[in-house]
Design a protein around this motif. Structure first.
Motif, mmCIF file in Angstrom:
data_model
loop_
_atom_site.group_PDB
_atom_site.id
_atom_site.type_symbol
_atom_site.label_atom_id
_atom_site.label_comp_id
_atom_site.label_asym_id
_atom_site.label_seq_id
_atom_site.Cartn_x
_atom_site.Cartn_y
_atom_site.Cartn_z
ATOM 1 N N ARG A 337 -3.432 7.310 2.347
ATOM 2 C CA ARG A 337 -2.159 7.706 2.400
ATOM 3 C C ARG A 337 -1.378 8.769 3.399
ATOM 4 O O ARG A 337 -0.274 9.090 3.253
ATOM 5 C CB ARG A 337 -1.820 8.150 0.740
ATOM 6 N N GLY A 338 -2.671 9.263 3.710
ATOM 7 C CA GLY A 338 -2.744 10.040 4.922
ATOM 8 C C GLY A 338 -1.482 9.933 6.127
ATOM 9 O O GLY A 338 -0.958 10.842 6.952
ATOM 10 N N ARG A 339 -2.058 8.773 6.332
ATOM 11 C CA ARG A 339 -1.930 8.735 8.070
ATOM 12 C C ARG A 339 -0.097 7.905 7.562
ATOM 13 O O ARG A 339 0.534 7.605 6.835
ATOM 14 C CB ARG A 339 -1.998 6.390 7.979
ATOM 15 N N ALA A 340 0.957 7.620 8.788
ATOM 16 C CA ALA A 340 2.061 7.657 8.357
ATOM 17 C C ALA A 340 2.572 6.378 7.885
ATOM 18 O O ALA A 340 2.294 5.174 8.330
ATOM 19 C CB ALA A 340 3.042 7.416 10.194
ATOM 20 N N ALA A 341 3.365 7.024 6.685
ATOM 21 C CA ALA A 341 3.899 4.959 5.990
ATOM 22 C C ALA A 341 4.964 4.692 7.198
ATOM 23 O O ALA A 341 5.584 4.067 6.473
ATOM 24 C CB ALA A 341 4.881 6.232 4.980
ATOM 25 N N SER A 342 5.905 5.349 7.709
ATOM 26 C CA SER A 342 7.310 4.363 8.298
ATOM 27 C C SER A 342 6.033 4.229 9.629
ATOM 28 O O SER A 342 7.020 2.693 10.551
ATOM 29 C CB SER A 342 7.883 5.966 8.872
ATOM 30 N N LEU A 343 5.090 3.908 10.442
ATOM 31 C CA LEU A 343 4.223 3.633 11.256
ATOM 32 C C LEU A 343 3.451 2.059 10.739
ATOM 33 O O LEU A 343 2.737 1.223 11.384
ATOM 34 C CB LEU A 343 3.979 3.793 11.949
ATOM 35 N N ASN A 344 3.088 2.259 9.285
ATOM 36 C CA ASN A 344 1.430 1.253 9.149
ATOM 37 C C ASN A 344 1.674 0.581 7.406
ATOM 38 O O ASN A 344 2.837 0.990 6.756
ATOM 39 C CB ASN A 344 0.763 2.599 8.924
ATOM 40 N N MET A 345 0.950 -0.816 8.008
ATOM 41 C CA MET A 345 0.635 -0.925 6.953
ATOM 42 C C MET A 345 -0.562 -0.191 5.876
ATOM 43 O O MET A 345 -1.213 0.160 6.697
ATOM 44 C CB MET A 345 0.491 -2.737 7.269
ATOM 45 N N VAL A 346 -0.015 0.400 4.720
ATOM 46 C CA VAL A 346 -1.436 0.846 4.654
ATOM 47 C C VAL A 346 -1.449 -0.169 2.349
ATOM 48 O O VAL A 346 -1.204 0.048 1.766
ATOM 49 C CB VAL A 346 -1.097 2.298 4.109
ATOM 50 N N ILE A 347 -3.290 -0.384 2.687
ATOM 51 C CA ILE A 347 -4.201 -1.133 2.037
ATOM 52 C C ILE A 347 -4.087 0.058 1.188
ATOM 53 O O ILE A 347 -4.967 0.817 1.183
ATOM 54 C CB ILE A 347 -5.276 -1.119 2.778
ATOM 55 N N THR A 348 -3.718 -0.100 -0.285
ATOM 56 C CA THR A 348 -3.780 1.116 -1.350
ATOM 57 C C THR A 348 -3.922 0.699 -2.628
ATOM 58 O O THR A 348 -4.156 -0.948 -3.220
ATOM 59 C CB THR A 348 -3.127 2.308 -1.399
ATOM 60 N N GLU A 349 -4.603 1.074 -3.620
ATOM 61 C CA GLU A 349 -4.923 1.107 -4.892
ATOM 62 C C GLU A 349 -3.494 1.046 -6.410
ATOM 63 O O GLU A 349 -2.820 1.177 -5.802
ATOM 64 C CB GLU A 349 -6.038 1.437 -6.444
ATOM 65 N N THR A 350 -3.609 0.074 -6.950
ATOM 66 C CA THR A 350 -2.325 -0.281 -7.924
ATOM 67 C C THR A 350 -3.321 -0.340 -8.790
ATOM 68 O O THR A 350 -4.040 -1.589 -9.489
ATOM 69 C CB THR A 350 -0.921 -1.289 -7.945
ATOM 70 N N GLY A 351 -2.834 0.208 -10.196
ATOM 71 C CA GLY A 351 -3.480 0.108 -11.408
ATOM 72 C C GLY A 351 -2.739 -1.310 -12.245
ATOM 73 O O GLY A 351 -2.530 -1.040 -13.629
#
Length: 480
Positions: A337-351
C-alpha cells in the motif's frame, strides 16, 4: 412524412414535460410536509428534475415490457396528495402499473383501489419523534452522509443533522470544511446553498444549521450546550472499532447511541441493511454498518443462497483507491500500500468475505476473499465466483436477481443493469448497495460468476443512513 413524425415526437415529449412539471411540486410537498416519499420502481423522486422523472418512467418498460406514461401516473399522484397518509414510501410506478396493466386493471374506482393499497398508512397519525444526529469526523463518508440528511430537510423530517465534530481547527478551517461539502471532485457540486457562520462556528446548508465542534477526543464534547440531546453519533473516523473505544462517545453529554462506519470488532453487531436489520434492538447503543464491500456483496449472496444454496465461493474485489493509500511512493505499514495509488494496481487483503458471516451466518466458513486496489477514485466491483447447490443458467439467475431488485425486501440494496456499455463512472451516485451487471454473468452448471458494481462511497453512505434510520426508530413502511 418526416415532418409529421417530428411533430408527433415533439408533441409526445412536450406532454411528458408538462406532466412532470405538474408532478414535481406535489412530490416535494408530500415529503416536506408529510414525510411521504414517492418512488418509481425503487428509485426515489426526492429532489428529482423533470428529466429525472421522465427517465424514471422510461425504466418501467425495461422491467415490464409496457410503457408507463406520465399521464397514467399523474391521477394516482394527485389522488395520493388528497389523502391523509402517515410517513411512508410509496412506489408510484408500481401502483400505476398495477392499476392500468396488472391486478387492478379491471378496477374502475381509482380512489377505492388506492384506499385498499394504502390502508396501512391512510388516515394514520405520525407517531415518530425527531432524533438528533452528530457526525464525528467529516471525511468522504461524513460529507456524503451530510448531503443525504440535508437533502431531506423539511418540517416533517425527523432525522436532524445538528453537528459535526472535527479535530481542532486552524484559521480558515471552517470555510475549508464548508468548501469540501460544497464541491466534490467525484460527486459534483452540492445541490443547494451553503454559507458559513464564523461567529457561531457553524455551517448553514439548505435551511439546516450545523454546529461545527472542534475536539480531539469524545471526552472533550458536551453536546447539550448546543441544544443537542439523545443524539446518534455516527463515527466516521475508524479510530475506535471495538466496544471499549466506541463507548467513549457515550460518555459525552447529549449522546445516546453510536454507529461506526467501518467493520466492528468483538461482539459489536455488524448490520447490513436489507439482510439483518431485524437484529437492531431499541436497547442497542453501539452498532457497526460494516464495510462498503460487505454491504455490496451480502445482499446478493443472501438472495442467491436462499434460491440456490451456496456451498463455497471466492470474492475478488476490484476496489478504487482510498485515502489510506499513498499518492506517491512512500512508507506504509501495510504490504504494497505504500506504492503510488494513482499509478498502480495493488494486491491487498479484504476481510469482507469473512465479514459476510457476521450479517448472514449461513455462509460462515464458505467464502474466501482478496482485493485489488486500482487507480480510480470511486466505484468498485466485486467478482463472485460461487459453487451453488443446484444447477442453473445465466437467464434464470439474472431474472431472479432482477425480480429481487424490484419486488423483494432487498430492492433498496440490489440494483440491476442490462446494459452492455456501462462502465464504472456511469454508476457514481448509485443509491443501491450494489448493481448486478447481468450481461457479464457466467453460469456453467452449478458454477456461477457474477459481476457486482458498487459506489463504495455514496451507495455505502445510503446503507449507513438506512441503519441510522432504524436505530433512531424512524423506519416507515414501503408500499406496495
Amino acid at each position: 412524412m418526416n415532418q409529421q413524425y417530428e411533430q408527433e415526437l415533439q408533441s409526445s415529449w412536450q406532454e411528458r414535460q408538462e406532466y412532470a412539471e405538474r408532478m414535481l411540486p406535489i412530490i416535494g410537498k408530500l415529503y416536506r410536509n408529510h414525510a411521504v416519499e414517492i418512488l418509481v420502481y425503487g428509485r426515489t423522486l426526492l429532489n428529482a428534475s423533470v428529466i429525472d422523472l421522465i427517465k424514471a418512467h422510461r425504466t418501467v418498460r425495461l422491467f415490464e415490457g409496457v410503457k408507463l406514461r406520465l399521464r397514467e401516473s399523474w391521477p394516482i399522484l394527485e389522488a395520493i396528495n388528497n389523502m391523509q397518509l402517515a410517513p411512508c414510501q410509496v412506489d408510484l410506478g408500481r401502483l400505476a402499473y398495477e392499476f392500468h396493466y396488472g391486478k387492478g386493471k379491471d378496477e374502475t374506482d381509482l380512489h377505492a383501489y388506492l384506499e385498499t393499497e394504502l390502508s396501512k398508512v391512510n388516515n394514520k397519525e405520525d407517531e415518530h419523534e425527531p432524533r438528533d444526529v452528530v457526525l464525528y469526523g467529516f471525511g468522504r463518508i461524513g460529507r456524503l452522509l451530510a448531503r443525504l440528511m440535508i437533502e431531506r430537510q423539511g418540517k416533517a423530517n425527523k432525522l436532524r443533522l445538528k453537528a459535526i465534530v472535527v479535530r481542532g481547527g486552524k484559521e480558515g478551517d471552517l470555510e475549508k470544511r464548508a468548501s469540501l461539502l460544497r464541491r466534490d471532485s467525484v460527486h459534483g457540486p452540492f445541490n443547494g446553498s451553503i454559507t458559513v457562520d464564523e461567529e457561531r462556528k457553524a455551517i448553514k446548508a439548505n435551511g439546516s444549521f450545523i454546529q461545527v465542534i472542534y475536539a480531539n477526543h469524545p471526552s472533550e464534547v458536551d453536546y447539550t450546550q448546543y441544544g443537542i440531546k439523545n443524539a446518534i453519533v455516527v463515527d466516521n473516523t475508524g479510530m475506535w472499532r471495538d466496544r471499549d473505544g466506541l463507548s467513549q462517545h457515550l460518555q459525552a453529554k447529549g449522546a445516546e447511541k453510536v454507529i461506526l462506519t467501518a467493520p466492528g470488532k468483538g461482539d459489536i453487531k455488524n448490520i447490513v441493511h436489507g439482510v439483518n436489520q431485524a437484529d437492531i434492538k431499541s436497547s442497542d447503543t453501539i452498532l457497526s454498518a460494516a464495510s462498503c464491500t460487505t454491504n455490496a456483496i451480502t445482499p446478493v449472496l443472501k438472495a442467491l443462497d436462499e434460491e440456490y444454496g451456496i456451498s463455497s465461493g471466492h470474492v475478488e474485489t476490484v476496489h478504487s483507491f482510498t485515502n489510506d493509500q499513498n499518492l506517491i511512493d512512500n512508507f506504509h505499514k501495510a504490504e504494497r500500500r505504500g506504492r503510488a495509488a494513482s499509478l498502480n494496481m495493488v494486491i491487498t487483503e479484504t476481510g469482507a468475505a469473512q465479514a459476510v458471516a457476521k450479517a448472514y451466518p449461513k455462509l460462515d466458513g464458505k467464502l474466501t476473499g482478496n482485493a485489488i486496489r486500482v487507480p480510480t477514485p470511486n466505484v468498485s466491483m466485486a467478482i463472485l465466483n460461487l459453487h451453488l447447490n443446484s444447477d442453473t443458467d445465466k437467464e434464470c439467475i439474472n431474472t431472479y436477481l432482477r425480480n429481487a431488485s424490484l419486488f423483494s425486501e432487498l430492492q433498496h440494496q440490489i440494483d440491476y443493469t442490462a446494459s452492455t456499455e456501462i462502465v464504472s463512472t456511469d454508476l457514481v451516485g448509485t443509491r443501491a448497495a450494489s448493481v448486478l451487471d447481468s450481461q457479464a454473468t457466467i453460469v456453467a452448471g452449478n458454477r456461477a460468476t457474477l459481476y457486482v458494481w458498487y459506489d463504495n462511497e455514496f451507495g455505502y453512505s445510503c446503507q449507513v443512513m438506512r441503519v441510522v434510520t432504524d436505530m433512531a426508530g424512524l423506519s416507515v413502511p414501503s408500499i406496495p
